[in-house]
Design a protein around this motif. Structure first.
Motif, PDB file in Angstrom:
ATOM      1  N   UNK A  11      -9.289  35.040  22.319  1.00 21.93           N
ATOM      2  CA  UNK A  11     -10.375  35.706  21.598  1.00 21.93           C
ATOM      3  C   UNK A  11     -10.142  35.692  20.103  1.00 21.93           C
ATOM      4  N   UNK A  12      -9.778  34.538  19.563  1.00 19.03           N
ATOM      5  CA  UNK A  12      -9.292  34.479  18.183  1.00 19.03           C
ATOM      6  C   UNK A  12     -10.392  34.223  17.161  1.00 19.03           C
ATOM      7  N   UNK A  37     -16.340  33.371  28.074  1.00 16.51           N
ATOM      8  CA  UNK A  37     -17.778  33.284  27.861  1.00 16.51           C
ATOM      9  C   UNK A  37     -18.271  34.562  27.180  1.00 16.51           C
ATOM     10  N   UNK A  38     -19.169  34.401  26.233  1.00 11.00           N
ATOM     11  CA  UNK A  38     -19.787  35.518  25.512  1.00 11.00           C
ATOM     12  C   UNK A  38     -18.798  36.331  24.675  1.00 11.00           C
ATOM     13  N   UNK A  69     -15.355  37.598  31.112  1.00 13.79           N
ATOM     14  CA  UNK A  69     -16.365  37.427  30.071  1.00 13.79           C
ATOM     15  C   UNK A  69     -16.138  38.455  28.976  1.00 13.79           C
ATOM     16  N   UNK A  70     -16.644  38.145  27.791  1.00 18.81           N
ATOM     17  CA  UNK A  70     -16.541  39.074  26.684  1.00 18.81           C
ATOM     18  C   UNK A  70     -15.178  39.018  26.019  1.00 18.81           C
ATOM     19  N   UNK A 117     -15.660  25.904  25.328  1.00 18.31           N
ATOM     20  CA  UNK A 117     -16.692  25.872  24.286  1.00 18.31           C
ATOM     21  C   UNK A 117     -18.065  26.218  24.853  1.00 18.31           C
ATOM     22  N   UNK A 118     -18.783  27.019  24.080  1.00 19.94           N
ATOM     23  CA  UNK A 118     -20.128  27.398  24.456  1.00 19.94           C
ATOM     24  C   UNK A 118     -21.064  27.257  23.272  1.00 19.94           C
ATOM     25  N   UNK A 119     -22.195  27.957  23.352  1.00 10.61           N
ATOM     26  CA  UNK A 119     -23.211  27.848  22.304  1.00 10.61           C
ATOM     27  C   UNK A 119     -22.653  28.273  20.945  1.00 10.61           C
ATOM     28  N   UNK A 120     -21.888  29.383  20.953  1.00 15.37           N
ATOM     29  CA  UNK A 120     -21.333  29.883  19.688  1.00 15.37           C
ATOM     30  C   UNK A 120     -20.417  28.881  19.027  1.00 15.37           C
ATOM     31  N   UNK A 121     -19.674  28.108  19.844  1.00 15.84           N
ATOM     32  CA  UNK A 121     -18.763  27.116  19.279  1.00 15.84           C
ATOM     33  C   UNK A 121     -19.540  25.949  18.671  1.00 15.84           C
TER      34      UNK A 121
END
Length: 551
Positions: A443-444, A468-469, A507-508, A540-544
């Motif tokens: 969570x960095x 995720x998220x 998640x989170x 990796x997700x949308x934020x990445x």
């Protein structure tokens, strides 16, 4: 138990006289010993009788050495006790004066009795006077409790040395000189590097004789507890022995702040003191769980600092050091000790089943002052600033260096950081010679650099886990988003199966250490020295994707 009546009867002048008398006796014994040493075997005297006489002389010298050690050890203990008793008596006199001045009486048992309550108090002021007297009574009770704590410790310390002398358990040490163990320990302390780094501290410790190290290990002075590079067993004993003193000092500070009313500024100080007392209470509760080592206890500064290990850091083959994140305090965040215990158990399982079977120890490190919600507007202390992370990183690096420097053989060492703690860990890894073999960032918001080589860990041994998220992991505030750092290995936080065992995804931002989770499993195999068993995933997700475009 020492009662208040006992302390009233204590006579520091008598202890001072004993201290002086023991000094004279020690000097007399030393002189006699030197005469015996000089008469070991006169020149020109040979033969069987001479050999027997020399042997007998040697036995007498050994016994003399023991006597000198015992007298010197007792003398030092009496001297310390005299100073403590003098200080305690001054506090007792001040407390009794305050009690009399306010119409209270302190009983022989240490209770507080309202002997002379005020008379003819106007009706409109009754409640105010009542509350004021309750406050004074509470202050007296707190000070008496602190005095009795100090008295009990002083009495116990002196009794320990007297008992050791009576049982001939004061070690005179080896060597030909007629110098007491206590004197040699004092000399060794004088050679200890002032404000030394972990390597210097370790070198000093290893330069001591076996007798000196044994003396320090059996009765370590308080200053050893904060020295990186000193064995964990010794630091643990020194820090545990300090707990009562720290509590007494904080209670005394609290009593002094409350005297005569509390201003706004004093109220802030009181809150800090209360926070430190709560922190010590949290430390004590964790130590009660057993199999713990208190590697750091520091009540200086705004907030308390501490580091607690599960397992034996001196002997474990695999050691991990975990640094938590934003808003961390000792009283609020050392409960991560439970998570570290669970991680240790999982890593031990992996080590026993798939690895070298080496023992595992885990450390929860709260060795710096972490940014707090109350400090978000302070540019130097805000969580948006890297300053606290850089300061903490230097301290964490020295702590890690000290673990290996204190040992005869280095451990497989893993640094784990979560959230802002991962940023602190990132800055620690940028220090040269930290000795860390694997670094895990969960969570960095960034590790303080965009170049993997700056972390100074072996190639392929820097890992990131992103659930995720977890929006914090996409901030990239400190050196960019780690998901875009070339050479950083991604570990999974999703549902996964290893053999026939199913691990759960998380998640989170807060679930990375959940038992039976994939992220905890991945950390456990890295800690156990089995990174090839980890489940890889770039996470990796949308934020990445957004952070990649921005960077």
């Amino acid at each position: 138990m020492v009662s208040f009546a006992d302390v009233r009867r204590w006579l520091p002048d008598t202890l001072e006289e004993v201290f002086r008398t023991l000094g004279k006796r020690r000097d007399e014994l030393t002189g006699l010993g030197e005469e015996l040493d000089g008469a070991r075997q006169p020149d020109g005297w040979n033969g069987t009788a001479a050999e027997h006489a020399a042997h007998r002389n040697g036995e007498l010298i050994k016994r003399m050495r023991v006597l000198i050690a015992e007298v010197s050890g007792v003398r030092e203990a009496v001297g310390r006790a005299a100073e403590e008793v003098e200080r305690i008596k001054l506090r007792l006199d001040a407390t009794e004066h305050k009690a009399r001045a306010n119409g209270f009486e302190i009983t022989p048992e240490g209770g507080v009795r309202d002997a002379k309550p005020p008379q003819d108090v106007p009706a409109a002021e009754v409640e105010q006077v009542k509350q004021q007297r309750l406050r004074v009574r509470d202050e007296l009770v707190a000070e008496i409790e602190s005095i009795l704590d100090d008295a009990e410790r002083t009495d116990g310390d002196l009794a320990k040395v007297l008992t050791a002398a009576e049982l001939d358990e004061i070690d005179p040490g080896a060597g030909d000189g007629l110098v007491s163990a206590a004197a040699r320990t004092t000399a060794a302390a004088a050679k200890a590097p002032k404000d030394g780094g972990p390597t210097e501290n370790a070198a000093w410790w290893k330069s001591l004789s076996d007798a000196e190290r044994a003396a320090y290990t059996n009765n370590p002075p308080a200053w050893l507890g904060s020295r990186d590079g000193i064995p964990a067993e010794v630091r643990d004993k020194a820090n545990r022995a300090r707990i009562a003193d720290e509590k007494s000092a904080l209670r005394a500070e609290k009593t002094e702040l409350q005297r005569g009313g509390v201003t706004g500024a004093e109220r802030e100080q009181l809150e800090r003191v209360d926070g430190k007392l709560k922190s010590i209470g949290a430390v004590e509760k964790i130590l009660e769980r057993g199999d713990r080592q208190l590697l750091l206890l520091d009540t200086d500064g705004e907030r308390a600092k501490a580091a607690i290990a599960v397992g034996n850091v001196d002997t474990a083959a695999h050691v991990s050091v975990y640094t938590p994140g934003f808003n961390t305090t000792v009283d609020g965040s050392l409960n991560a000790d439970k998570q570290m215990d669970q991680l240790r158990r999982q890593a031990q399982f992996e080590s026993d089943r798939h690895g070298d079977g080496g023992k595992v120890a885990t450390v929860t490190w709260v060795g710096t002052e972490f940014p707090q919600w109350s400090e978000v507007s302070d540019p130097d202390r805000s969580v948006a600033s890297s300053k606290a992370a850089e300061e903490g990183g230097k301290k964490l690096a020295e702590f890690c260096v000290g673990i290996n420097a204190s040992r005869d053989s280095t451990a497989h060492l893993t640094a784990i950081g979560h959230s802002y703690g991962s940023t602190i860990t990132g800055y620690a890894m940028q220090q040269q010679g930290h000795g860390v073999d694997d670094a895990v960032f969960s969570g960095s918001p960034g590790v303080g650099t965009n170049n993997i080589k700056d972390l100074n860990v072996p190639e392929g041994h820097a890992y990131r886990i992103e659930a995720k998220n977890d929006w914090v992991a996409d901030l990239g505030r400190f050196g960019g988003d780690p998901s875009h750092l070339d050479g950083m290995t991604g570990l999974s936080a999703r549902d996964a199966t290893v053999g026939d065992h199913k691990f759960n995804g998380v998640e989170g931002h807060g679930g990375y250490f959940t038992p039976e989770s994939t992220s905890q499993y991945n950390m456990s195999v890295v800690v156990a020295g089995l990174p090839d068993r980890a489940i890889k995933d770039d996470g990796r997700g949308f934020g990445d994707r957004i952070s990649g475009i921005i960077s």
